[in-house]
Design an enzyme around this catalytic site. Structure first.
Site, mmCIF file in Angstrom:
data_model
loop_
_atom_site.group_PDB
_atom_site.id
_atom_site.type_symbol
_atom_site.label_atom_id
_atom_site.label_comp_id
_atom_site.label_asym_id
_atom_site.label_seq_id
_atom_site.Cartn_x
_atom_site.Cartn_y
_atom_site.Cartn_z
ATOM 1 N N GLY A 179 56.930 78.108 23.530
ATOM 2 C CA GLY A 179 56.397 76.765 23.730
ATOM 3 C C GLY A 179 55.038 76.685 23.061
ATOM 4 O O GLY A 179 54.324 77.689 22.966
ATOM 5 N N GLN B 63 46.939 73.289 21.132
ATOM 6 C CA GLN B 63 46.831 74.701 20.744
ATOM 7 C C GLN B 63 46.718 74.874 19.230
ATOM 8 O O GLN B 63 46.297 75.925 18.764
ATOM 9 C CB GLN B 63 48.042 75.494 21.254
ATOM 10 C CG GLN B 63 48.112 75.581 22.765
ATOM 11 C CD GLN B 63 49.295 76.399 23.201
ATOM 12 O OE1 GLN B 63 50.388 75.878 23.370
ATOM 13 N NE2 GLN B 63 49.101 77.707 23.350
ATOM 14 N N CYS C 228 50.556 83.113 27.102
ATOM 15 C CA CYS C 228 50.207 81.914 26.339
ATOM 16 C C CYS C 228 49.692 82.329 24.963
ATOM 17 O O CYS C 228 48.909 83.277 24.867
ATOM 18 C CB CYS C 228 49.121 81.145 27.089
ATOM 19 S SG CYS C 228 48.592 79.628 26.279
ATOM 20 N N LEU C 229 50.098 81.613 23.925
ATOM 21 C CA LEU C 229 49.619 81.947 22.577
ATOM 22 C C LEU C 229 48.113 81.758 22.457
ATOM 23 O O LEU C 229 47.485 82.355 21.590
ATOM 24 C CB LEU C 229 50.343 81.095 21.528
ATOM 25 C CG LEU C 229 51.849 81.323 21.410
ATOM 26 C CD1 LEU C 229 52.418 80.456 20.288
ATOM 27 C CD2 LEU C 229 52.179 82.783 21.169
ATOM 28 N N HIS D 205 53.752 74.418 32.246
ATOM 29 C CA HIS D 205 52.696 75.130 31.506
ATOM 30 C C HIS D 205 52.213 74.265 30.329
ATOM 31 O O HIS D 205 51.000 74.133 30.102
ATOM 32 C CB HIS D 205 53.273 76.469 31.021
ATOM 33 C CG HIS D 205 52.369 77.286 30.156
ATOM 34 N ND1 HIS D 205 51.883 78.514 30.533
ATOM 35 C CD2 HIS D 205 51.868 77.058 28.918
ATOM 36 C CE1 HIS D 205 51.119 79.007 29.564
ATOM 37 N NE2 HIS D 205 51.093 78.139 28.571
ATOM 38 N N GLU D 206 53.149 73.668 29.599
ATOM 39 C CA GLU D 206 52.776 72.858 28.423
ATOM 40 C C GLU D 206 52.101 71.554 28.854
ATOM 41 O O GLU D 206 51.156 71.095 28.208
ATOM 42 C CB GLU D 206 54.006 72.567 27.555
ATOM 43 C CG GLU D 206 54.758 73.785 27.055
ATOM 44 C CD GLU D 206 53.909 74.804 26.309
ATOM 45 O OE1 GLU D 206 52.860 74.425 25.753
ATOM 46 O OE2 GLU D 206 54.283 75.989 26.299
ATOM 47 N N HIS E 51 48.564 72.147 29.320
ATOM 48 C CA HIS E 51 47.817 72.129 28.055
ATOM 49 C C HIS E 51 47.408 70.703 27.683
ATOM 50 O O HIS E 51 46.288 70.473 27.221
ATOM 51 C CB HIS E 51 48.665 72.695 26.912
ATOM 52 C CG HIS E 51 48.655 74.186 26.803
ATOM 53 N ND1 HIS E 51 47.499 74.901 26.626
ATOM 54 C CD2 HIS E 51 49.662 75.094 26.833
ATOM 55 C CE1 HIS E 51 47.803 76.194 26.544
ATOM 56 N NE2 HIS E 51 49.102 76.332 26.673
HETATM 57 ZN ZN ZN Z 1 50.166 78.097 26.692
#
Ligand code: ZN
Length: 196
Positions: free
Chosen positions: A51, A56, A112-113, A154-155, A158
């Protein structure tokens, strides 16, 4: 493939101001939004993510790329959202909204990236009902469970300026605190950007 590299965007890491902003709704799916969607998918794959939210990659818009595995655990009853969306992966959703949360909650490790190599437990509702526009498909309202429900929550965080590490319970957070501080300090030296 080497030729695809040009589409890969830097991923912003924890500490970057763009990750703390409330992302703006997408008014219209323009060619620029489609181009961004393609680049987000390429970037998500380049960094091995499942994701990726637009903040991000430094774009404060309500856009999320998803690439959840189509394979589900044995004996698992897929939710309507999984039935609908898993065959569409990778996909990009626009202006997602959570309509309601199921009462049952559970704790599971997240990563998470934007917080590379750090994993920690987060408690979240097991199911959600969410509404979203899907590029080239339309608007859907659907109940999700499983990894998809967790990933969308989670997204969504963000898009609202929250990272998962901010939702880790204090006791578990003590185990990652030093690494998070190091990540922020190193990020500051690299304009909070990870590159491939
Ligand atoms: Zn993330």
């Amino acid at each position: 493939m080497f030729g695809m590299r040009k589409k890969i965007m830097p991923v912003y890491t924890y500490g970057a101001p763009v990750l703390k902003a409330i992302a703006a709704p997408v008014e219209k799916i323009t060619p620029e939004i489609r181009e961004l969607a393609d680049r987000m998918i390429d970037t998500m794959f380049a960094f091995d993510g499942i994701g990726l939210a637009a903040p991000q990659v430094g774009v404060s818009k309500r856009i999320v790329a998803l690439a959840l595995p189509a394979q589900l655990p044995a004996d698992y009853e897929p939710s309507p959202a999984e039935e609908l969306l898993l065959p569409m992966m990778p996909m990009v959703i626009i202006n997602p909204q959570i309509i309601s949360y199921g009462k049952d909650k559970y704790i599971s490790d997240e990563g998470c990236l934007s917080v590379p190599d750090i994993y920690a437990p987060v408690e979240r509702p097991r199911t959600i009902v969410f509404q979203t526009e899907i590029i080239d498909y339309g608007i859907v309202t659907v109940e999700a469970g499983g990894l998809l429900a967790r990933c969308i929550q989670h997204e969504m965080d963000h898009l609202n300026g929250t990272l998962f590490v901010e939702k880790v319970a204090p006791e578990a957070y003590t185990k990652i605190d030093a690494r998070v501080r190091t990540l922020i300090a190193r990020g500051a030296q690299n304009n909070y950007q990870r590159r491939k």
